[in-house]
Design an enzyme around this catalytic site. Structure first.
Site, short mmCIF file in Angstrom:
data_model
loop_
_atom_site.label_atom_id
_atom_site.label_comp_id
_atom_site.label_asym_id
_atom_site.label_seq_id
_atom_site.Cartn_x
_atom_site.Cartn_y
_atom_site.Cartn_z
N THR A 158 106.40 135.27 -46.35
CA THR A 158 106.66 134.16 -47.28
C THR A 158 107.65 134.64 -48.33
OG1 THR A 158 104.63 134.68 -48.50
CG2 THR A 158 104.51 132.89 -46.89
N ASN A 211 107.49 133.17 -60.03
CA ASN A 211 106.25 132.42 -59.90
C ASN A 211 106.24 131.15 -60.73
OD1 ASN A 211 104.27 133.60 -58.04
ND2 ASN A 211 104.94 135.44 -59.13
N THR A 247 103.28 127.30 -54.92
CA THR A 247 102.34 127.70 -53.85
C THR A 247 101.18 126.72 -53.82
OG1 THR A 247 101.19 129.18 -55.36
CG2 THR A 247 102.84 130.16 -53.92
N LYS A 281 101.83 140.77 -44.15
CA LYS A 281 102.67 140.09 -45.14
C LYS A 281 101.94 140.13 -46.47
CE LYS A 281 102.61 136.33 -46.52
NZ LYS A 281 102.02 135.64 -47.73
N THR A 321 96.97 137.07 -51.15
CA THR A 321 97.62 136.38 -50.03
C THR A 321 98.28 137.39 -49.20
OG1 THR A 321 97.99 134.27 -51.06
CG2 THR A 321 99.21 134.64 -49.10
#
Lengths: 407, 407
Positions: free
Chosen positions: A158, A402, A407, A184, A195
């Site tokens: 991602t 961010n 997300t 990942k 994540t």
């Protein structure tokens, strides 16, 4: 001494690690789930049903695929894995569960196995329903091959800036086996599965109970010892498949389990360190070693507390050897540290000992944090146990990233 | 309903709160400890020895003054307080302890009390010895006055952008009393006392055991429910002095303790919210309310987990109403949340209910996070308990700030 930033000599990090073990094929495609039009679906299949073990996120809110996967992996048998990036299928309620079950059926149809032998994962935006038409078309567009591990590793990315792959060979019962995989990470990485997705395969004949025990132990020392930002996601999963394609008797006694466990941990450690190194906006890998602790649990708690400190991470991003913030963060771990017994070094310089600064000039101390790896060692003077955690610095880029990425 | 961002109507936040109660005098000076040449020392004195209670940091590594203070406050009697900013006297070993004891003697000499009736605090850079010549000259340069509370409040600031002051009147036994105080915060603020100092004074006659119990309870609901960056410092302290200058019988029965406790909590809440609002680089105050929890402890854990999430804080800094990150952070609190029973609102908009997104268009949801206060409410559907935590957004300015500022 493996607990450092150097990859183990025996770890192979060249592309294709996921399908390096015999009897595994993989592939990937661009299904159109990501807006970026980069690869966003991967399919992994074992020739035969494999023994399987999984570790799931500690977050109480599991994304839909994890709920389905926990059911499917409960009997220790998985043959195929279908994963998408771009959409996490998290916070999607009943419809999300239905979609995850349908995704497993799609994967099973491709592999010719039962739906309960399929494992599905999703990573990306939270709170949006999966585009099932794209998922189905994407799965059908993938033709897994023995060289497909590298494409799979790219399709699960991602915000990662590079794919994370690692494999290692080991011997047991006079035979040679391979264990390999990919992962990942990037944002939201924190102890207990952030994540982060990791897929591991081996051609060794290992049954599910031993797989489970060894995977848990390896995760506790590797994936659960990294932190990017202290958040833990709803989707994190590590899956390990053992299809036995390398032949030989089951790996069950200590003489055979030990080399398997060491290779498994080496692969997990390499993937975990690469995740920490590739934290969003990160420019430095932090290697935090805690020694002479009263227990491993206490050493781990202190090491993790340090690598998650925003104040320390911000200081290191600008090359400030701020040992006071290391101590402050260590003091927040819930361990009764006595500073008069502590010794703290950054790089080769001991900056604090017996409760007081050692008086190393700041310019000298700063040399130890100029590179892309910052090694910090804190001795607690309480016992014999040790642990290592890995993290990264906190940069303005992280915040920009961010604030802008949904997300 | 006091658990919000609005100051209680009865709270007076005008300058001078620390000396608003009768029988307290304070003053400040620029001793030259801070490089900025801003005021950096404050002295507070009660006319008579006061009953005293203190709450200290949860960080295992206490700075030297806290070790001395814990001894001095153990008998519940303190008459004077000497504080410096610019140097934390932390991680300074035996010499730091000697310096802190000497600082108490200096304060006691000024106030004409015993050294064990003096309370000393330091805040600023870690790991450097106190400049005792400047401390002594500074203390002797201060002449406390009844109007000196405002100067004291400014002298304790480090990276704060404004002084935090609050007072409130209350009645007990037919008499009117005042409770007031000031605080400093900014970086490293997190539940359980971050680099936060708070000084509270009252002219009510309250004995130490009741002071201790009420201060602990007020802190648990206010100072321990704020987070700026998740780090907790080595120096955080809240001190409460009651000198009885308002006369009357001791406040001991429920009818008298209740109004005292409510006023104490209101003052602490106002100071705590101002600390959160003034987090380093912060542009928004986050008010996180958790409702229908099974216990207050669980509600507090969830609320605190949300306000400390870097991912959520970064999203809010750019006006992204990222409810998925709220859920993710709530799921990390160690509480077994069932999403199908949750309801999540940002501002007036319910964005998630019964396990699924409610489908509010993002543009509408975004309206709730455009202001300087973002109110988030999460119902857990597990019981009757509630709690509120306060935090701030995470901006690039925070990182810039903490990379450049040496603590």
């Amino acid at each position: 001494m493996h607990d450092d930033a150097q990859p183990d000599a025996a770890v192979d990090s060249s592309p294709g690690a996921l399908t390096r073990a015999r009897g595994f094929k993989a592939g990937a495609t661009t299904a159109g789930i990501k807006e970026s039009h980069l690869p966003d679906m991967g399919l992994l299949a074992s020739e035969t049903v494999a023994a399987a073990a999984a570790v799931f996120t500690s977050n109480a809110l599991w994304a839909a695929p994890l709920i389905v996967d926990a059911e499917h992996v409960a009997d220790g048998r998985i043959q195929t894995v279908l994963v998408n990036s771009g959409n996490a299928n998290a916070a999607t309620g009943e419809r999300g569960l239905t979609d995850a079950r349908r995704m497993a059926e799609i994967a099973a149809a491709r592999a010719g196995c039962g739906a309960d032998e399929a494992f599905v994962l999703s990573t990306g935006v939270i709170g949006q329903y999966l585009p099932m038409d794209l998922i189905e078309a994407g799965a059908n567009a993938i033709t897994p091959t023995a060289g497909g591990g590298a494409a799979f590793a790219r399709a699960i990315m991602t915000t990662d800036t590079f794919p994370k792959e690692a494999s290692q060979r080991f011997e047991a019962h006079g035979r040679s086996y391979t264990i390999g995989g990919c992962a990942k990470g990037a944002g939201m990485i924190h102890p207990n599965m952030a994540t982060m997705l990791a897929f591991l395969t081996t051609d060794a004949p290992v049954e599910a109970p031993i797989l489970r025990a060894q995977l848990r132990e390896a995760c506790d020392r590797t994936f659960n010892m990294i932190s990017v930002d202290g958040d833990t996601s709803t989707n994190d999963t590590v899956l390990l498949l053992a299809n036995g394609a390398g032949g030989g008797p089951p790996i069950a006694d200590a003489a055979a389990v030990n080399p398997f466990a060491m290779a498994l941990e080496a692969v997990c450690r390499k993937l975990a360190i690469d995740i920490a190194r590739d934290g969003e906006g990160a420019t430095k890998l932090i290697v935090m070693e805690v020694g002479s602790a009263a227990s491993v649990g206490e050493a781990q708690a202190v090491a993790r507390s340090v690598v998650r400190s925003p104040l320390l991470k911000a200081a290191l991003s600008k090359g400030d050897p701020n040992w006071g913030r290391v101590l402050m963060a260590a003091g927040n771990a819930g361990v009764r540290i006595d500073p008069s017994r502590c010794r703290l070094a950054i790089g080769e310089r001991t900056l604090f000992a017996r409760g007081e600064p050692t008086g190393v000039p700041e310019a000298q101390a700063a040399e130890a944090v100029t590179g892309t790896v910052v090694r910090i060692r804190l001795e607690l003077g309480r016992g014999e146990a040790a642990a290592t955690a890995w993290g990264c610095d906190l940069t303005e880029e992280y915040v920009r990233f961010n604030a802008d990425y949904v997300t």
